[in-house]
Design an enzyme around this catalytic site. Structure first.
Site, PDB file in Angstrom:
ATOM      1  CG  HIS A 175      32.123  46.728  11.956  1.00 13.81           C
ATOM      2  ND1 HIS A 175      32.457  45.398  12.130  1.00 13.81           N
ATOM      3  CD2 HIS A 175      30.751  46.774  11.910  1.00 13.81           C
ATOM      4  CE1 HIS A 175      31.347  44.670  12.204  1.00 13.81           C
ATOM      5  NE2 HIS A 175      30.306  45.474  12.057  1.00 13.81           N
ATOM      6  N   GLY A 199      27.143  37.213   9.898  1.00 13.31           N
ATOM      7  CA  GLY A 199      27.693  35.940  10.360  1.00 13.31           C
ATOM      8  C   GLY A 199      26.616  35.027  10.922  1.00 13.31           C
ATOM      9  CG  HIS A 201      30.127  43.234   7.487  1.00 10.66           C
ATOM     10  ND1 HIS A 201      29.291  44.310   7.710  1.00 10.66           N
ATOM     11  CD2 HIS A 201      31.304  43.554   8.086  1.00 10.66           C
ATOM     12  CE1 HIS A 201      29.936  45.245   8.390  1.00 10.66           C
ATOM     13  NE2 HIS A 201      31.155  44.806   8.630  1.00 10.66           N
ATOM     14  CB  SER A 202      28.561  42.923  11.204  1.00 17.48           C
ATOM     15  OG  SER A 202      28.263  43.447  12.461  1.00 17.48           O
ATOM     16  CE1 TYR A 203      20.760  39.503  12.371  1.00 18.01           C
ATOM     17  CE2 TYR A 203      20.848  40.231  10.081  1.00 18.01           C
ATOM     18  CZ  TYR A 203      20.181  39.584  11.122  1.00 18.01           C
ATOM     19  OH  TYR A 203      18.941  39.022  10.899  1.00 18.01           O
TER      20      TYR A 203
END
Length: 243
Positions: A225, A80, A76-78
């Protein structure tokens, strides 16, 4: 049954996947939710010297310790950034990769560089300036979490997220990801999940970039998000299709 490794984003911890992990385990899947050094229940290890490399090694170590193969990696988010590094280190253990409203880096990319490329200049600089300003204000090199409201998280879930999120080292956003290229060649299935219910989102850039690319599937969920917080059931259902 499948092996899922669910990797959280900045400021969070493995706690954020609580409900999604529970639903997948009820179906008989193996699920681990490793927490990065310095956040979550490992906040006592916080240090400005922690980097992206630290977090890649955290997840690699968790997979090796659990002796998992045919792993479905979700970042998720960072996260990735982290799962891309993990797949590069353990290419023969990763079956599929899910980028959950996440950054998709290439060799030499840092999160800050990707953010700058994904948003209009004035918006990107506002985010980047905020990250660096937060670290400077604290005189520690540690970034304060972004408020849950800015990510569009449901009102009823904001208190939990803000209570659990903690500062994270700015160095994790500034360090470039160094790849050998192995994971990019062997992992054949990738899914991009765009959280379509908040803006300004840098992740529309990555969804658009990979839509229609060989080996990629792009899907959207109408939420904030923090997909795993606001739509844990839908996320579990989506992940289970990859088993």
């Amino acid at each position: 049954m499948a092996n899922f490794v669910l990797v959280h984003g900045a400021w969070h911890g493995g706690w954020c996947y609580r409900d999604t992990a529970r639903l997948l385990r009820m179906q008989g899947h193996t699920v681990i939710t490793p927490t990065h050094t310095g956040v979550g229940e490992r906040a006592h290890q916080a240090s400005e010297s922690i980097t992206l490399e630290t977090h890649v090694r955290d997840v690699v170590g968790a997979i090796e310790a659990e002796e998992l193969d045919d792993v479905i990696l979700c970042g998720h988010s960072y996260g990735g950034m982290v799962i891309t590094g993990v797949a590069d280190r353990l290419p023969n253990r990763v079956k599929a990769m899910v980028y959950l409203d996440a950054f998709v880096p290439k060799h030499g990319d840092s999160l800050i560089r990707l953010l700058d490329a994904a948003l209009p200049p004035e918006v990107a600089q506002a985010f980047i300036g905020g990250f660096r300003g937060s670290a400077q204000d604290r005189h520690t090199g540690m970034m304060a979490p972004i408020p849950a409201e800015m990510f569009g998280i449901k009102v009823e879930n904001r208190a939990w997220v803000e209570r659990r999120c903690v500062p994270q080292a700015l160095a994790t956003f500034e360090m470039p990801l160094l790849l050998s290229g192995g994971g990019n060649d062997t992992v054949k299935r990738r899914v991009y999940v765009l959280a379509d219910g908040w803006d300004p989102s840098p992740f529309r850039h990555f969804a658009s970039l990979h839509d229609g690319q060989p080996g990629w599937t792009v899907t959207k969920l109408p939420c904030s998000h923090d997909v795993m917080v606001d739509m844990p059931d839908a996320l579990a259902e989506l992940l289970a299709t990859l088993a």
